[in-house]
Design a protein around this motif. Structure first.
Motif, PDB file in Angstrom:
ATOM      1  N   ARG A  24       0.708  -1.299   0.001  1.00  0.00           N
ATOM      2  CA  ARG A  24      -0.034   0.035  -0.253  1.00  0.00           C
ATOM      3  C   ARG A  24       0.754   1.299  -0.112  1.00  0.00           C
ATOM      4  O   ARG A  24       0.532   2.129  -0.533  1.00  0.00           O
ATOM      5  N   LYS A  25       1.986   1.060   0.609  1.00  0.00           N
ATOM      6  CA  LYS A  25       2.896   2.431   0.565  1.00  0.00           C
ATOM      7  C   LYS A  25       3.510   2.444  -0.731  1.00  0.00           C
ATOM      8  O   LYS A  25       3.534   3.439  -1.204  1.00  0.00           O
ATOM      9  N   LEU A  26       3.974   1.400  -1.244  1.00  0.00           N
ATOM     10  CA  LEU A  26       4.424   1.693  -2.749  1.00  0.00           C
ATOM     11  C   LEU A  26       3.241   1.962  -3.684  1.00  0.00           C
ATOM     12  O   LEU A  26       3.738   3.007  -4.493  1.00  0.00           O
ATOM     13  N   CYS A  27       2.417   1.513  -3.602  1.00  0.00           N
ATOM     14  CA  CYS A  27       1.131   2.190  -4.473  1.00  0.00           C
ATOM     15  C   CYS A  27       0.833   3.568  -4.270  1.00  0.00           C
ATOM     16  O   CYS A  27       0.669   4.472  -5.115  1.00  0.00           O
ATOM     17  N   GLY A  70       9.780   2.000  14.189  1.00  0.00           N
ATOM     18  CA  GLY A  70       9.525   2.394  12.374  1.00  0.00           C
ATOM     19  C   GLY A  70       8.311   2.160  11.923  1.00  0.00           C
ATOM     20  O   GLY A  70       8.055   2.159  10.855  1.00  0.00           O
ATOM     21  N   GLY A  71       7.180   2.043  12.810  1.00  0.00           N
ATOM     22  CA  GLY A  71       6.000   1.991  12.542  1.00  0.00           C
ATOM     23  C   GLY A  71       5.642   0.403  12.101  1.00  0.00           C
ATOM     24  O   GLY A  71       6.323  -0.452  12.243  1.00  0.00           O
ATOM     25  N   VAL A  72       4.410   0.133  11.315  1.00  0.00           N
ATOM     26  CA  VAL A  72       4.008  -1.003  11.083  1.00  0.00           C
ATOM     27  C   VAL A  72       4.940  -1.602  10.298  1.00  0.00           C
ATOM     28  O   VAL A  72       5.226  -2.874  10.186  1.00  0.00           O
ATOM     29  N   LEU A  73       5.481  -0.868   9.133  1.00  0.00           N
ATOM     30  CA  LEU A  73       6.416  -1.533   8.007  1.00  0.00           C
ATOM     31  C   LEU A  73       7.775  -1.959   8.722  1.00  0.00           C
ATOM     32  O   LEU A  73       8.192  -3.077   8.334  1.00  0.00           O
ATOM     33  N   GLY A  74       8.272  -1.321   9.642  1.00  0.00           N
ATOM     34  CA  GLY A  74       9.315  -1.648  10.612  1.00  0.00           C
ATOM     35  C   GLY A  74       9.119  -2.737  11.321  1.00  0.00           C
ATOM     36  O   GLY A  74       9.917  -3.945  11.162  1.00  0.00           O
ATOM     37  N   GLN A  75       7.970  -2.980  11.748  1.00  0.00           N
ATOM     38  CA  GLN A  75       7.680  -4.198  12.404  1.00  0.00           C
ATOM     39  C   GLN A  75       7.548  -5.575  11.632  1.00  0.00           C
ATOM     40  O   GLN A  75       7.951  -6.493  12.131  1.00  0.00           O
ATOM     41  N   ALA A 108      10.728   1.089   1.220  1.00  0.00           N
ATOM     42  CA  ALA A 108      10.671   1.124   2.407  1.00  0.00           C
ATOM     43  C   ALA A 108      11.250   2.502   3.223  1.00  0.00           C
ATOM     44  O   ALA A 108      10.954   2.640   4.304  1.00  0.00           O
ATOM     45  N   GLN A 109      12.521   2.785   2.464  1.00  0.00           N
ATOM     46  CA  GLN A 109      13.039   3.992   3.214  1.00  0.00           C
ATOM     47  C   GLN A 109      12.215   5.471   2.778  1.00  0.00           C
ATOM     48  O   GLN A 109      12.572   6.367   3.464  1.00  0.00           O
ATOM     49  N   ALA A 110      11.723   5.430   1.640  1.00  0.00           N
ATOM     50  CA  ALA A 110      10.901   6.681   1.232  1.00  0.00           C
ATOM     51  C   ALA A 110       9.903   7.209   2.193  1.00  0.00           C
ATOM     52  O   ALA A 110       9.269   6.381   3.125  1.00  0.00           O
ATOM     53  N   ASP A 111       9.988   8.188   2.144  1.00  0.00           N
ATOM     54  CA  ASP A 111       9.073   9.253   3.174  1.00  0.00           C
ATOM     55  C   ASP A 111       8.085   9.472   2.567  1.00  0.00           C
ATOM     56  O   ASP A 111       7.680  10.470   1.505  1.00  0.00           O
ATOM     57  N   LEU A 112       6.830   8.590   2.681  1.00  0.00           N
ATOM     58  CA  LEU A 112       5.515   9.048   1.913  1.00  0.00           C
ATOM     59  C   LEU A 112       4.801  10.295   2.387  1.00  0.00           C
ATOM     60  O   LEU A 112       4.442  10.948   1.591  1.00  0.00           O
ATOM     61  N   ARG A 113       4.927  10.647   3.589  1.00  0.00           N
ATOM     62  CA  ARG A 113       4.502  11.912   4.195  1.00  0.00           C
ATOM     63  C   ARG A 113       4.997  13.165   3.319  1.00  0.00           C
ATOM     64  O   ARG A 113       4.305  13.967   2.820  1.00  0.00           O
ATOM     65  N   ALA A 114       6.353  12.827   3.272  1.00  0.00           N
ATOM     66  CA  ALA A 114       7.029  13.927   2.326  1.00  0.00           C
ATOM     67  C   ALA A 114       6.734  14.050   0.837  1.00  0.00           C
ATOM     68  O   ALA A 114       6.448  15.117   0.122  1.00  0.00           O
ATOM     69  N   ALA A 115       6.433  12.774   0.230  1.00  0.00           N
ATOM     70  CA  ALA A 115       6.063  12.628  -0.911  1.00  0.00           C
ATOM     71  C   ALA A 115       4.834  13.078  -1.315  1.00  0.00           C
ATOM     72  O   ALA A 115       4.472  13.630  -2.411  1.00  0.00           O
ATOM     73  N   LEU A 116       3.985  13.020  -0.438  1.00  0.00           N
ATOM     74  CA  LEU A 116       2.447  13.435  -0.709  1.00  0.00           C
ATOM     75  C   LEU A 116       2.552  15.049  -0.520  1.00  0.00           C
ATOM     76  O   LEU A 116       1.865  15.523  -1.578  1.00  0.00           O
ATOM     77  N   ARG A 117       3.275  15.747   0.249  1.00  0.00           N
ATOM     78  CA  ARG A 117       3.258  17.066   0.485  1.00  0.00           C
ATOM     79  C   ARG A 117       3.923  17.615  -0.647  1.00  0.00           C
ATOM     80  O   ARG A 117       3.278  18.546  -1.401  1.00  0.00           O
TER      81      ARG A 117
END
Length: 159
Positions: A24-27, A70-75, A108-117
């Motif tokens: 879902r993050k990659l999408c 690291g959130g759910v992905l890190g878990q 996995a390392q990408a910042d989705l929050r920054a990408a969306l902003r």
């Protein structure tokens, strides 16, 4: 334009069927790229559903961030690295390979929050009034969800 519009519509519908938060993050990262399109039929017309998918992924990713893991992905990666004690093939080497794969995974390392902003800023700069009108038509609940999603997670604000 019609083919692309259909493709993006199918893509947005398929996001719900993705099983892992990593998928879902990659999408969501890919959908953020669509917001930077110069074609308003792609960027502006799909603004609200892209926001919904991306903010949903962010909420899920932030869900485990308070644990410092690291959130759910890190878990998920950590569970994979822990392995099964009964699995002799994986051993410490298997765990090291999983850790190395996680470290090398750009998604996995990408910042989705920054990408969306950044994507929203690019769409605003590219489409101006059409973007503003589309944002004005976004449901109030989705706008609130977006505002929350663009804020840093609670644990990172304390650091």
């Amino acid at each position: 334009g019609g083919l692309m519009r259909t493709f993006v519509g199918v893509w947005l519908e398929a996001c719900d069927s993705l099983r892992s938060v990593h998928q879902r993050k990659l999408c969501s990262l890919a959908l953020c790229v669509l917001l930077t399109s110069a074609d308003p039929a792609v960027a502006v017309a799909n603004l609200e559903p892209i926001i919904v998918v991306a903010t949903g992924a962010l909420a899920e990713l932030d869900g485990g961030a308070a644990s410092g893991s690291g959130g759910v992905l890190g878990q998920q990666w950590q569970r994979g690295c822990d392995g099964d004690d009964e699995d002799e093939d994986a051993g410490e080497g298997g765990a090291q390979r999983l850790r190395a794969a996680h470290a090398a995974d750009q998604a996995a390392q990408a910042d989705l929050r920054a990408a969306l902003r950044d994507a929203l800023r690019a769409a605003e700069a590219t489409h101006g009034a059409a973007f503003a009108q589309a944002m004005g038509g976004v449901h109030a609940h989705v706008r609130t969800q977006l505002e929350r999603a663009l804020q840093p997670p609670a644990d990172s604000a304390a650091q």
